[in-house]
Enzyme design. Structure first.
Site, short mmCIF file in Angstrom:
data_model
loop_
_atom_site.label_atom_id
_atom_site.label_comp_id
_atom_site.label_asym_id
_atom_site.label_seq_id
_atom_site.Cartn_x
_atom_site.Cartn_y
_atom_site.Cartn_z
N PHE A 102 4.56 5.29 -13.08
CA PHE A 102 3.10 5.15 -13.03
C PHE A 102 2.61 5.97 -11.85
CE2 PHE A 102 4.93 1.72 -10.54
CZ PHE A 102 4.15 1.67 -9.39
N ASP A 136 0.88 -1.17 0.00
CA ASP A 136 0.00 0.00 0.00
C ASP A 136 0.91 1.21 0.00
OD1 ASP A 136 -2.79 0.82 -0.05
OD2 ASP A 136 -2.31 1.90 1.78
#
Length: 202
Positions: free
Chosen positions: A161, A73
């Site tokens: 990204f 995460d």
């Protein structure tokens, strides 16, 4: 730390993140399979911290697949926005149908930073929490890495990204979006968390 074995489920549906994790684990002889490839669902990220959410995703993937699972995460925390988007980084990119567009998310970040005023500055950092979970007992171990820098506008580069094209690490001039993968692997928040994971593997 308990042994991982030779096969690991990567609990992500993000193709860019999966590729980066596979490349970081490749030298350790661990075969990685993505959650999407196994048809595993994306759990609701209801934790209050990056580590909470990483452990939640890892435990669910391990339970459903019967294999050890690694979850990540991560997100961008902006000082001028009091740490936002933080754990909501992916959600800032979503539209009403759940489709993600990080160009829109970067525009939102910059718009809100500009609204905060010049005195708020452009400092930011990326955080990555990694959690490994095992299917037999729900055990999980977590590792966190950070990298500090500033925001740039307009975004530059198409090699990364997420928010990479608007983040410049401290002491550098290029954004993470302009880094080749092997360069980013050496200095990123994910690389830092992986160093701690690999050290625990012994």
């Amino acid at each position: 730390m308990k042994a991982i074995g030779s096969k690991l489920v990567i609990a992500t549906h993000n193709a860019g993140k999966l590729k980066e994790i596979q490349e970081l684990l490749a030298p350790h002889g661990i075969e990685c399979v993505g959650a999407a490839e196994l048809g595993l669902p994306e759990p609701d990220e209801i934790g209050n911290t990056f580590i909470d959410n990483a452990e939640l995703k890892a435990r669910e993937a391990a339970d459903l697949s019967g294999l050890p699972a690694l979850a990540d995460d991560s997100g961008l925390s902006v000082d001028a926005l009091h740490g936002l988007p933080g754990i909501f980084s992916a959600r800032w990119a979503e539209d009403d149908e759940g489709n993600r567009d990080f160009n829109r998310a970067m525009e939102r970040v910059w718009r809100e930073v500009e609204a905060a005023g010049d005195e708020a500055g452009h400092d930011a950092h990326f955080v990555c929490a990694l959690a490994v979970a095992w299917p037999d007992n729900g055990q999980a171990e977590s590792f966190e890495g950070r990298v500090y820098g500033t925001l740039a506008w307009p975004p530059r580069g198409n090699k990364g990204f997420g928010y990479d094209p608007m983040f410049v690490p401290v002491g550098q001039e290029r954004t993470f979006g302009e880094y080749d993968p092997e360069e980013k692997h050496a200095v990123s928040h994910r690389a830092e968390a992986f160093k701690r994971l690999v050290a625990a593997l012994g």
